[in-house]
Design a protein around this motif. Structure first.
Motif, PDB file in Angstrom:
ATOM      1  N   VAL A  67      -9.570  16.296  -5.921  1.00  0.00           N
ATOM      2  CA  VAL A  67      -9.258  16.142  -7.342  1.00  0.00           C
ATOM      3  C   VAL A  67      -9.094  17.511  -7.994  1.00  0.00           C
ATOM      4  CG1 VAL A  67     -11.660  16.045  -8.150  1.00  0.00           C
ATOM      5  CG2 VAL A  67      -9.874  14.871  -9.440  1.00  0.00           C
ATOM      6  N   PHE A  68      -9.788  18.521  -7.471  1.00  0.00           N
ATOM      7  CA  PHE A  68      -9.650  19.871  -8.012  1.00  0.00           C
ATOM      8  C   PHE A  68      -8.273  20.452  -7.707  1.00  0.00           C
ATOM      9  CE2 PHE A  68     -14.267  19.382  -7.222  1.00  0.00           C
ATOM     10  CZ  PHE A  68     -14.694  19.457  -8.537  1.00  0.00           C
ATOM     11  N   ALA A  69      -7.734  20.135  -6.525  1.00  0.00           N
ATOM     12  CA  ALA A  69      -6.379  20.583  -6.196  1.00  0.00           C
ATOM     13  C   ALA A  69      -5.363  19.911  -7.113  1.00  0.00           C
ATOM     14  CB  ALA A  69      -6.063  20.280  -4.732  1.00  0.00           C
ATOM     15  N   VAL A  70      -5.547  18.621  -7.373  1.00  0.00           N
ATOM     16  CA  VAL A  70      -4.649  17.907  -8.278  1.00  0.00           C
ATOM     17  C   VAL A  70      -4.721  18.496  -9.681  1.00  0.00           C
ATOM     18  CG1 VAL A  70      -4.202  15.665  -9.360  1.00  0.00           C
ATOM     19  CG2 VAL A  70      -4.742  15.787  -6.927  1.00  0.00           C
ATOM     20  N   GLY A  91       0.815  -1.210   0.000  1.00  0.00           N
ATOM     21  CA  GLY A  91       0.000   0.000   0.000  1.00  0.00           C
ATOM     22  C   GLY A  91       0.846   1.256   0.000  1.00  0.00           C
ATOM     23  N   GLY A  92       1.942   1.245   0.775  1.00  0.00           N
ATOM     24  CA  GLY A  92       2.833   2.394   0.809  1.00  0.00           C
ATOM     25  C   GLY A  92       3.553   2.599  -0.510  1.00  0.00           C
ATOM     26  N   VAL A  93       3.978   1.510  -1.141  1.00  0.00           N
ATOM     27  CA  VAL A  93       4.635   1.601  -2.449  1.00  0.00           C
ATOM     28  C   VAL A  93       3.667   2.151  -3.492  1.00  0.00           C
ATOM     29  CG1 VAL A  93       5.622   0.257  -4.353  1.00  0.00           C
ATOM     30  CG2 VAL A  93       6.305  -0.242  -1.999  1.00  0.00           C
ATOM     31  N   PHE A  94       2.445   1.607  -3.502  1.00  0.00           N
ATOM     32  CA  PHE A  94       1.451   2.022  -4.485  1.00  0.00           C
ATOM     33  C   PHE A  94       1.123   3.505  -4.349  1.00  0.00           C
ATOM     34  CE2 PHE A  94      -3.130   1.658  -6.065  1.00  0.00           C
ATOM     35  CZ  PHE A  94      -2.760   1.672  -7.402  1.00  0.00           C
ATOM     36  N   ALA A  95       0.963   3.959  -3.105  1.00  0.00           N
ATOM     37  CA  ALA A  95       0.640   5.363  -2.871  1.00  0.00           C
ATOM     38  C   ALA A  95       1.788   6.272  -3.272  1.00  0.00           C
ATOM     39  CB  ALA A  95       0.290   5.577  -1.400  1.00  0.00           C
ATOM     40  N   ALA A  96       3.015   5.856  -2.966  1.00  0.00           N
ATOM     41  CA  ALA A  96       4.169   6.659  -3.379  1.00  0.00           C
ATOM     42  C   ALA A  96       4.240   6.752  -4.896  1.00  0.00           C
ATOM     43  CB  ALA A  96       5.456   6.041  -2.829  1.00  0.00           C
ATOM     44  N   ALA A  97       3.949   5.666  -5.580  1.00  0.00           N
ATOM     45  CA  ALA A  97       4.010   5.658  -7.036  1.00  0.00           C
ATOM     46  C   ALA A  97       2.993   6.614  -7.644  1.00  0.00           C
ATOM     47  CB  ALA A  97       3.773   4.240  -7.559  1.00  0.00           C
ATOM     48  N   MET A  98       1.804   6.698  -7.065  1.00  0.00           N
ATOM     49  CA  MET A  98       0.760   7.537  -7.632  1.00  0.00           C
ATOM     50  C   MET A  98       0.714   8.932  -7.006  1.00  0.00           C
ATOM     51  SD  MET A  98      -2.666   5.756  -5.970  1.00  0.00           S
ATOM     52  CE  MET A  98      -3.726   6.508  -7.213  1.00  0.00           C
ATOM     53  N   GLY A  99       1.369   9.135  -5.860  1.00  0.00           N
ATOM     54  CA  GLY A  99       1.346  10.423  -5.184  1.00  0.00           C
ATOM     55  C   GLY A  99       0.430  10.387  -3.988  1.00  0.00           C
ATOM     56  N   GLY A 100       0.817  11.078  -2.909  1.00  0.00           N
ATOM     57  CA  GLY A 100       0.058  11.030  -1.666  1.00  0.00           C
ATOM     58  C   GLY A 100      -1.368  11.522  -1.792  1.00  0.00           C
ATOM     59  N   VAL A 101      -1.565  12.657  -2.444  1.00  0.00           N
ATOM     60  CA  VAL A 101      -2.922  13.210  -2.557  1.00  0.00           C
ATOM     61  C   VAL A 101      -3.802  12.368  -3.475  1.00  0.00           C
ATOM     62  CG1 VAL A 101      -4.285  15.190  -3.338  1.00  0.00           C
ATOM     63  CG2 VAL A 101      -2.255  15.560  -1.936  1.00  0.00           C
ATOM     64  N   PRO A 102      -3.314  11.935  -4.660  1.00  0.00           N
ATOM     65  CA  PRO A 102      -4.145  11.034  -5.459  1.00  0.00           C
ATOM     66  C   PRO A 102      -4.542   9.763  -4.701  1.00  0.00           C
ATOM     67  CG  PRO A 102      -2.403  11.929  -6.820  1.00  0.00           C
ATOM     68  CD  PRO A 102      -2.116  12.368  -5.414  1.00  0.00           C
ATOM     69  N   ALA A 103      -3.629   9.217  -3.891  1.00  0.00           N
ATOM     70  CA  ALA A 103      -3.970   8.045  -3.088  1.00  0.00           C
ATOM     71  C   ALA A 103      -5.053   8.394  -2.074  1.00  0.00           C
ATOM     72  CB  ALA A 103      -2.730   7.518  -2.369  1.00  0.00           C
ATOM     73  N   PHE A 104      -4.975   9.601  -1.497  1.00  0.00           N
ATOM     74  CA  PHE A 104      -5.979  10.017  -0.520  1.00  0.00           C
ATOM     75  C   PHE A 104      -7.339  10.230  -1.187  1.00  0.00           C
ATOM     76  CE2 PHE A 104      -7.997  13.331   2.196  1.00  0.00           C
ATOM     77  CZ  PHE A 104      -8.142  12.553   3.337  1.00  0.00           C
ATOM     78  N   ILE A 105      -7.332  10.680  -2.427  1.00  0.00           N
ATOM     79  CA  ILE A 105      -8.590  10.805  -3.165  1.00  0.00           C
ATOM     80  C   ILE A 105      -9.256   9.439  -3.294  1.00  0.00           C
ATOM     81  CG2 ILE A 105      -9.596  11.336  -5.432  1.00  0.00           C
ATOM     82  CD1 ILE A 105      -7.445  13.564  -5.654  1.00  0.00           C
ATOM     83  N   MET A 106      -8.439   8.415  -3.541  1.00  0.00           N
ATOM     84  CA  MET A 106      -8.983   7.059  -3.620  1.00  0.00           C
ATOM     85  C   MET A 106      -9.522   6.604  -2.264  1.00  0.00           C
ATOM     86  SD  MET A 106      -8.875   6.301  -6.715  1.00  0.00           S
ATOM     87  CE  MET A 106      -9.436   4.615  -6.525  1.00  0.00           C
ATOM     88  N   THR A 107      -8.897   7.079  -1.177  1.00  0.00           N
ATOM     89  CA  THR A 107      -9.462   6.828   0.155  1.00  0.00           C
ATOM     90  C   THR A 107     -10.893   7.339   0.192  1.00  0.00           C
ATOM     91  OG1 THR A 107      -7.291   7.126   1.192  1.00  0.00           O
ATOM     92  CG2 THR A 107      -9.213   7.288   2.631  1.00  0.00           C
ATOM     93  N   GLY A 108     -11.080   8.539  -0.338  1.00  0.00           N
ATOM     94  CA  GLY A 108     -12.409   9.131  -0.363  1.00  0.00           C
ATOM     95  C   GLY A 108     -13.403   8.342  -1.183  1.00  0.00           C
ATOM     96  N   VAL A 109     -12.962   7.834  -2.333  1.00  0.00           N
ATOM     97  CA  VAL A 109     -13.847   7.053  -3.199  1.00  0.00           C
ATOM     98  C   VAL A 109     -14.381   5.827  -2.450  1.00  0.00           C
ATOM     99  CG1 VAL A 109     -13.948   5.602  -5.268  1.00  0.00           C
ATOM    100  CG2 VAL A 109     -12.771   7.823  -5.350  1.00  0.00           C
TER     101      VAL A 109
END
Length: 304
Positions: A217-220, A13-31
């Motif tokens: 997603v708007f910030a991204v 999970g940490g590798v995947f989030a680093a690869a995609m970026g912290g905020v994009p990973a957090f957006i997926m948390t929201g989804v």
């Protein structure tokens, strides 16, 4: 008891989030938070459990694992010289083609998992007192980020101002009060109109939190949108907990506004004092969430 397979998954999970970026990973948390909350409201308990406890707040996209891992990887990328801004938590770090950066994300994903399970769940999850309870992902994200700052360089205090001034503070207050009015008013208004509390499936706060996370997603996309999840989840928890305790809709509405506004001010404070540099990111919303969750549980403890 620690689930070993989940611990191993936290590295991924940490590798995947680093690869995609912290905020994009957090957006997926929201989804997944929204999806799990809707499932709970529809009575799909098993689906809600998987979506919330294993996807949104578990090894896949749990902020204490994924977002924290992304934050650590971003700071390490600057220290290693492949990034100019260690506080950039939007950029997908896989683009640097530096495996060690992604590995750091995985390591801090594991650290976040262990901190939550070994520290938070034993000290701040009602074990000592029902009044000593906080948000596990929030406090873990904050503590992990402090460790990252100390390990990878940079001063803990990054700014001389304590709070924003002028129109910046005005904007913070308008957003905090306005968002809290919306969150508290929706809940109390629905109940006043005859919607039973049970219709929310005990998932109002996670639903609102997820919607705010998705809005990043708007910030991204480059828009000047500021994270508000600390405001809305505090207001949501406040209105739910205070109504359950007092049974008074108007008092619950007022408490949600006050608590959401205080959360907004705490976020502004943290942003100025410890998150105004470029060495790493210490999340102001996480700071506000774990403090206000302590406050709410001290006032409205869940007993029994």
């Amino acid at each position: 008891m620690i689930e070993i397979l989940s611990l191993i998954a936290a590295f991924g999970g940490g590798v995947f989030a680093a690869a995609m970026g912290g905020v994009p990973a957090f957006i997926m948390t929201g989804v997944f938070s929204v999806a799990g909350s809707v499932a709970a409201m529809c009575g799909a308990g098993d689906a809600s459990n998987v979506l919330l406890n294993y996807m949104a707040f578990g090894p896949f996209f749990g902020p204490h694992i994924a977002f924290a891992g992304g934050v650590a990887a971003s700071a390490f990328a600057k220290k290693k010289g492949v990034s100019e801004n260690g506080a950039d938590i939007i950029t997908a770090l896989s683009g640097y083609n530096e495996p060690s950066v992604l590995l750091v994300g995985g390591i801090f994903g594991v650290i976040g998992f262990l901190f939550k399970e070994l520290v938070v769940m034993n000290l701040f999850a009602g074990t000592i007192s029902p009044r000593l309870v906080t948000d596990a992902p929030g406090i873990t994200v904050f503590c992990s980020a402090v460790v990252v700052r100390l390990i990878f360089g940079g001063k803990l205090r990054t700014g001389t101002a304590v709070f924003s001034k002028g129109k910046a503070m005005g904007t913070t207050l308008v957003m905090a009060i306005g968002y809290s009015i919306l969150v508290g008013g929706l809940y109390t208004g629905a109940i006043s109109a005859g919607v039973p509390v049970e219709a929310f499936g005990g998932a109002y706060a996670t639903l609102i939190f997820g919607l705010a996370a998705i809005a990043l997603v708007f910030a991204v996309a480059g828009q000047p949108f500021f994270g508000c999840h600390h405001i809305v989840i505090t207001a949501a928890n406040a209105v739910v907990m205070s109504y359950a305790t007092t049974g008074n809709l108007y008092m619950a509405f007022l408490i949600s506004i006050v608590c959401g506004t205080v959360a907004g001010l705490l976020g502004d404070f943290a942003g100025n004092v410890i998150n105004s540099g470029e060495d790493s990111h210490i999340d102001p919303p996480a700071f506000a969430i774990f403090i206000m969750t302590f406050v709410l549980n001290a006032i409205f403890p869940v007993i029994g």
